[in-house]
Design an enzyme around this catalytic site. Structure first.
Site, short mmCIF file in Angstrom:
data_model
loop_
_atom_site.label_atom_id
_atom_site.label_comp_id
_atom_site.label_asym_id
_atom_site.label_seq_id
_atom_site.Cartn_x
_atom_site.Cartn_y
_atom_site.Cartn_z
N GLN A 128 8.69 -1.24 2.51
CA GLN A 128 7.65 -2.25 2.41
C GLN A 128 7.60 -2.82 1.00
OE1 GLN A 128 3.28 -1.36 2.38
NE2 GLN A 128 3.28 -2.48 4.31
N GLY A 129 7.90 -4.11 0.85
CA GLY A 129 7.88 -4.78 -0.44
C GLY A 129 6.71 -5.74 -0.54
N SER A 131 3.35 -4.83 -2.70
CA SER A 131 2.66 -4.74 -4.00
C SER A 131 3.56 -5.11 -5.16
CB SER A 131 2.12 -3.32 -4.21
OG SER A 131 1.14 -3.00 -3.24
N SER A 163 7.64 1.58 -0.45
CA SER A 163 7.83 2.80 0.34
C SER A 163 9.25 2.89 0.90
CB SER A 163 6.83 2.83 1.50
OG SER A 163 5.51 2.68 1.03
N GLU A 249 -0.97 -1.21 9.89
CA GLU A 249 -0.96 -0.17 8.86
C GLU A 249 -2.30 0.56 8.80
OE1 GLU A 249 0.56 0.34 4.27
OE2 GLU A 249 -0.28 -1.59 4.87
#
Length: 387
Positions: A128-129, A131, A163, A249
């Protein structure tokens, strides 16, 4: 809401229990928690076993490659796999619980056919990109830019707390495709891309956590070319797509962990009795309150999953209520574990101690508790925005 199980649902439970009893003893020894390449292989191997047995993507719609199971069957699956000590999704977390459901809900037929089967089989892992160093809770202020160049976007910027980036094949990436300014809200210019992690210009630097593992990483993007065909949703409509991702999420991704926490709570009570701590009325009261808390969270989970089913599989804002309370309840659970362990709470090798360190992040990850308070206040209670 009818919370009783039908005979068909109990039959599903019996068949699942029998399968778990057959296959779990055959699993290899779990790898070192800090060895993420080995964990990826282990987690993907388990995912393939689920796929071959017809349990992968159990609650996904059939046209997305899933089994089209009912919400109750999904919850039974989570209960039974956790109680049997089956592996969790692990390295497949983002693909199975975030990116995959988002593509199923928002992707076109070609995108669904390309990415969903490998996720369900355990062939490809996602990270997951979202933040960035200056865009965490204020995600709409992200600066990673994507400039259109023919059939590709040229992406430049950086991400943090990505992550599973170290072992991922793909990244669900948020980028800015339109500049801020002219009074337009910053979220209007964001797009959601599927980026291959082996693309030229991608650099991954693992981040070691307090618990000693490296499930997060910094990711640096230096003129990375991503095909326009890898955009999920329309250009500049990525914020809406992101809200779909975040609803998964916050709304359903943690449901298996509620069962795990209830199991830990029962083990805490046994440990307290064995260690002579059960005579402490304050501790008994604390554990009793936590038992009621997690029982209520499980009922809320049932409601959220049922509501998601009625909304074409996409959870609603009730997920923020769950995420807010669960984050704090999990921290309270492992504080109680430290009380039960006494001096043993200083043993970093104890699973409860490692979980206690991990629990510190839960009020930050997937949207801070402050953000969840705002969502509940504004979108559920209808209160005015703060100034």
């Amino acid at each position: 809401m009818d919370l009783d199980y039908t005979e068909a649902e109990e039959d599903f439970r019996r068949r699942l229990r029998a399968w778990l009893a057959e296959v779990l003893p055959k699993l290899p020894t779990p790898p070192d928690p800090a060895d993420w390449p080995a964990r990826r292989a282990y987690d993907c191997g388990w995912q393939r076993m689920l796929y071959d047995a017809g349990y992968a993507g159990l609650h996904w719609p059939e046209d997305a490659g899933g089994q089209g199971a009912t919400p109750t069957q999904h919850l039974i699956f989570l209960e039974e796999t956790e109680r049997a000590g089956a592996p969790y999704v692990g390295a497949n977390f983002v693909g199975l619980l975030h990116a995959g459901p988002t593509i199923a809900a928002e992707g076109d037929a070609e995108q669904r056919a390309r990415w969903l089967p490998p996720i369900l089989r355990g062939d490809e892992v996602w990270c997951q990109g979202f933040s960035e160093p200056e865009a965490g809770s204020d995600l709409a202020s992200l600066r990673t830019r994507a400039v259109r160049d023919g059939d590709s976007y040229v992406v430049t910027g950086s991400k943090i707390w990505t992550s599973h980036a170290e072992v991922a094949d793909w990244c669900e990436l948020l980028v800015r495709t339109a500049p801020t300014g002219d009074g337009a809200p910053p979220h209007r210019g964001i797009s959601w891309l599927a980026m291959p992690m082996d693309a030229p210009g991608v650099t991954v630097r693992p981040l070691r956590t307090l618990a000693g593992t490296a499930e997060f990483a910094e990711v640096f993007l230096d003129e990375v070319r991503v095909p326009v065909a890898h955009r999920i949703g329309a250009e500049n409509d990525g914020w809406r797509v992101t809200m779909v991702t975040l609803s998964f999420e916050r709304g359903t991704a943690f449901v298996g962990e509620v069962v795990a926490c209830r199991r830990v709570l029962a083990a805490l009570a046994r440990e307290a009795k064995a260690g002579g701590r059960w005579d402490d009325p304050v501790l008994r009261r604390r554990l009793g309150r936590l038992a009621a808390e997690f029982a209520a969270l499980w009922r809320l989970t049932q409601w959220n999953v049922s509501e998601a089913q009625r909304a074409d599989g996409v959870p609603g804002t009730g997920g923020s209520v769950f995420k807010l309370r669960y984050s704090h309840a999990r921290q309270e659970l492992y504080d109680a574990a430290a009380e039960v362990l006494g001096a043993g709470a200083l043993d970093a090798g104890h699973p409860w101690v490692a979980d206690r360190l991990s629990s510190l992040s839960y009020t930050i990850a997937a949207g801070t508790s402050q953000i969840q308070h705002n969502i509940v206040a504004e979108r559920i209670l209808g209160l005015p925005k703060g100034r």
